[in-house]
Write an enzyme that holds these catalytic residues in place. Structure first.
Site, PDB file in Angstrom:
ATOM      1  N   ARG A 116      -1.508 100.450  88.409  1.00 39.02           N
ATOM      2  CA  ARG A 116      -0.464 101.297  87.679  1.00 39.02           C
ATOM      3  C   ARG A 116      -2.100 102.147  86.790  1.00 39.02           C
ATOM      4  O   ARG A 116      -2.834 101.855  86.991  1.00 39.02           O
ATOM      5  CB  ARG A 116       0.446 100.987  86.615  1.00 39.02           C
ATOM      6  CG  ARG A 116       1.088 100.193  86.501  1.00 39.02           C
ATOM      7  CD  ARG A 116       1.781 100.114  84.717  1.00 39.02           C
ATOM      8  NE  ARG A 116       2.290  98.838  84.686  1.00 39.02           N
ATOM      9  CZ  ARG A 116       3.555  98.458  83.881  1.00 39.02           C
ATOM     10  NH1 ARG A 116       2.982  99.183  82.704  1.00 39.02           N
ATOM     11  NH2 ARG A 116       3.874  97.659  84.602  1.00 39.02           N
ATOM     12  N   ASP A 176      -2.252 105.984  84.762  1.00 36.29           N
ATOM     13  CA  ASP A 176      -0.939 106.456  83.874  1.00 36.29           C
ATOM     14  C   ASP A 176      -1.024 108.452  84.312  1.00 36.29           C
ATOM     15  O   ASP A 176      -2.207 108.488  85.727  1.00 36.29           O
ATOM     16  CB  ASP A 176      -1.909 106.602  82.873  1.00 36.29           C
ATOM     17  CG  ASP A 176      -1.115 105.549  81.677  1.00 36.29           C
ATOM     18  OD1 ASP A 176      -0.768 105.204  82.079  1.00 36.29           O
ATOM     19  OD2 ASP A 176      -2.444 105.893  80.236  1.00 36.29           O
ATOM     20  N   TYR A 212     -14.133 101.919  87.453  1.00 35.13           N
ATOM     21  CA  TYR A 212     -13.355 102.672  86.914  1.00 35.13           C
ATOM     22  C   TYR A 212     -14.486 104.311  87.196  1.00 35.13           C
ATOM     23  O   TYR A 212     -15.465 103.720  86.425  1.00 35.13           O
ATOM     24  CB  TYR A 212     -12.626 103.105  85.841  1.00 35.13           C
ATOM     25  CG  TYR A 212     -11.004 102.416  85.819  1.00 35.13           C
ATOM     26  CD1 TYR A 212      -9.497 103.419  85.990  1.00 35.13           C
ATOM     27  CD2 TYR A 212     -10.766 101.370  86.089  1.00 35.13           C
ATOM     28  CE1 TYR A 212      -8.994 103.237  86.697  1.00 35.13           C
ATOM     29  CE2 TYR A 212      -9.653 100.426  85.594  1.00 35.13           C
ATOM     30  CZ  TYR A 212      -8.759 101.812  86.168  1.00 35.13           C
ATOM     31  OH  TYR A 212      -7.408 100.927  86.480  1.00 35.13           O
ATOM     32  N   ARG A 252      -9.798 104.407  79.132  1.00 34.78           N
ATOM     33  CA  ARG A 252     -10.154 105.426  78.824  1.00 34.78           C
ATOM     34  C   ARG A 252     -10.536 105.832  76.692  1.00 34.78           C
ATOM     35  O   ARG A 252     -11.433 106.410  75.783  1.00 34.78           O
ATOM     36  CB  ARG A 252      -9.487 106.331  78.274  1.00 34.78           C
ATOM     37  CG  ARG A 252      -8.495 107.167  79.530  1.00 34.78           C
ATOM     38  CD  ARG A 252      -7.102 106.831  79.881  1.00 34.78           C
ATOM     39  NE  ARG A 252      -6.211 107.653  78.716  1.00 34.78           N
ATOM     40  CZ  ARG A 252      -5.164 108.366  78.671  1.00 34.78           C
ATOM     41  NH1 ARG A 252      -4.396 107.754  79.493  1.00 34.78           N
ATOM     42  NH2 ARG A 252      -4.899 108.954  77.671  1.00 34.78           N
TER      43      ARG A 252
END
Lengths: 245, 245
Positions: free
Chosen positions: B51, B53, B111, B198
């Site tokens: 997933r 966000d 990422y 993050r």
């Protein structure tokens, strides 16, 4: 009262255009809301160099308003930005002569139209540039652009809905910037009619793709009739780039 | 039945995240709506590499689904893109082995976290990058990043809400790309915990700004407790860049 001149940039994709429209989210409405908050609820009228349509962006829109607040010149951007939504930003502010007018004092405007080449739509560009999947003959486009530079009646290249009487404008420059998979067409002039940059771009694209001859550009201009020009290019590629006074 | 593997990119700014959530606009929901249209209204289940966000973007999300349609491999992107909204795009598609699974077959994920330096908010970047107005000591950030590479229990760098039991992951690379007024931090690993990129980024930013010593990075890792790490960096700078199988 002091007159404040502000340079404003905005991502036009979530706005119904620049100008206030009841029930719609517009740039002017957001700016006047922020100004009202700074002025204890009082409405502060603003004037801009011109409107932009829904979906059209600005790097250097210029506005002015009058204020009785004694805020130092350099603090206006931060004061306004703290109240504005993320898709509008005041990049510069200065106190101006009371005779300065964001619209009537304009000497030159620059618009840019951004095009990207790709067989597949880019989700990151689709609101910020026009996608073209065929190759363009930039030299043909340059040759065509050359023929409409100068002072002319641009009736053929403006929306038939325009209410302005005087359709004479001076187009000073059309420049083509190529970088990576993008083409940016830069237009400089003393002023632009409604949809003029988008119709010029749409017609140039039809020349670049081989649908029309470069020589047609001048012929279209001379017809003084919108029906002869090409399609109005989509709003998302258009940026009000710079306003000079 | 044939299994289709698709590479999907999306601008996360108008989505409540990847996964279907009742009453919310999500990426998965839009993809499954397009697939249902192609399959005459039948629901087609999709699986993704993971997933993302709300507000997080993807350049190379990978999904798979099973179909009984006989569409040539290379026609899937155009077929889906014609039904998908502009902020989602299928860039590649291929028929895959029935044993292939978008989530369980993942070998490596990359990422990227995008940061821009500016005193004034950019309306064009504010949903696509994190704004930083102070200078960063990139060397200190690189030194700190070095100390958490390898296979570790990353409990300190994942959301306390994570339900996953096994918090051991292998972080293969953290690379810093500087270009113009931007810094992009690239993270490669065999898998990432919830909010891991993050929180790593948030902690690295605290080191880069001088709030913390580079040596603290390793100490935080060893505490195995989320409260010792830095703040979770905002979602808008994060991109699921590439998934390898």
């Amino acid at each position: 009262m002091k007159r404040v001149k502000c340079t404003v940039s905005y991502d036009g994709s979530r706005f119904a255009g620049y100008q206030v429209q009841p029930g719609q989210r517009t740039v002017q409405q957001e700016i006047e809301k922020a100004l009202a908050t700074l002025h204890k609820g009082r409405h502060v009228k603003t004037a801009a160099s011109g409107r932009t349509d829904a979906g059209v962006h600005a790097m250097g829109q210029v506005i002015h308003f009058d204020t009785d607040l004694s805020i130092p010149e350099t603090s206006w951007p931060a004061a306004l930005n703290s109240l504005l939504p993320g898709d509008i930003s005041v990049s510069k502010a200065a106190y101006a002569d009371p005779a300065f007018h964001a619209r009537y004092s304009v000497k030159e405007k620059e618009y840019r139209y951004r095009i990207y080449f790709s067989h597949v739509r880019s989700p990151f560009k689709h609101r910020y540039a026009l996608r073209v999947w065929y190759s363009l003959d930039i030299e043909a486009m340059e040759a065509a652009a050359e023929t409409v530079l100068g002072t002319h009646d641009f009736t053929s290249f403006c929306s038939a809905k325009t209410e302005v009487e005087d359709k004479i404008r001076t187009l000073k420059e059309i420049r083509f910037l190529q970088q990576d998979d993008e083409l940016v067409i830069c237009f400089k002039g003393n002023g632009f009619l409604y949809n003029m940059v988008r119709i010029l771009t749409g017609t140039l694209l039809e020349i670049g793709s081989g649908k029309r001859d470069p020589g047609e550009m001048r012929e279209i201009l001379e017809k003084r009739n919108r029906i002869y020009a090409g399609k109005t290019a989509a709003p998302e590629g258009l940026y009000l780039w710079k306003v000079s006074y």
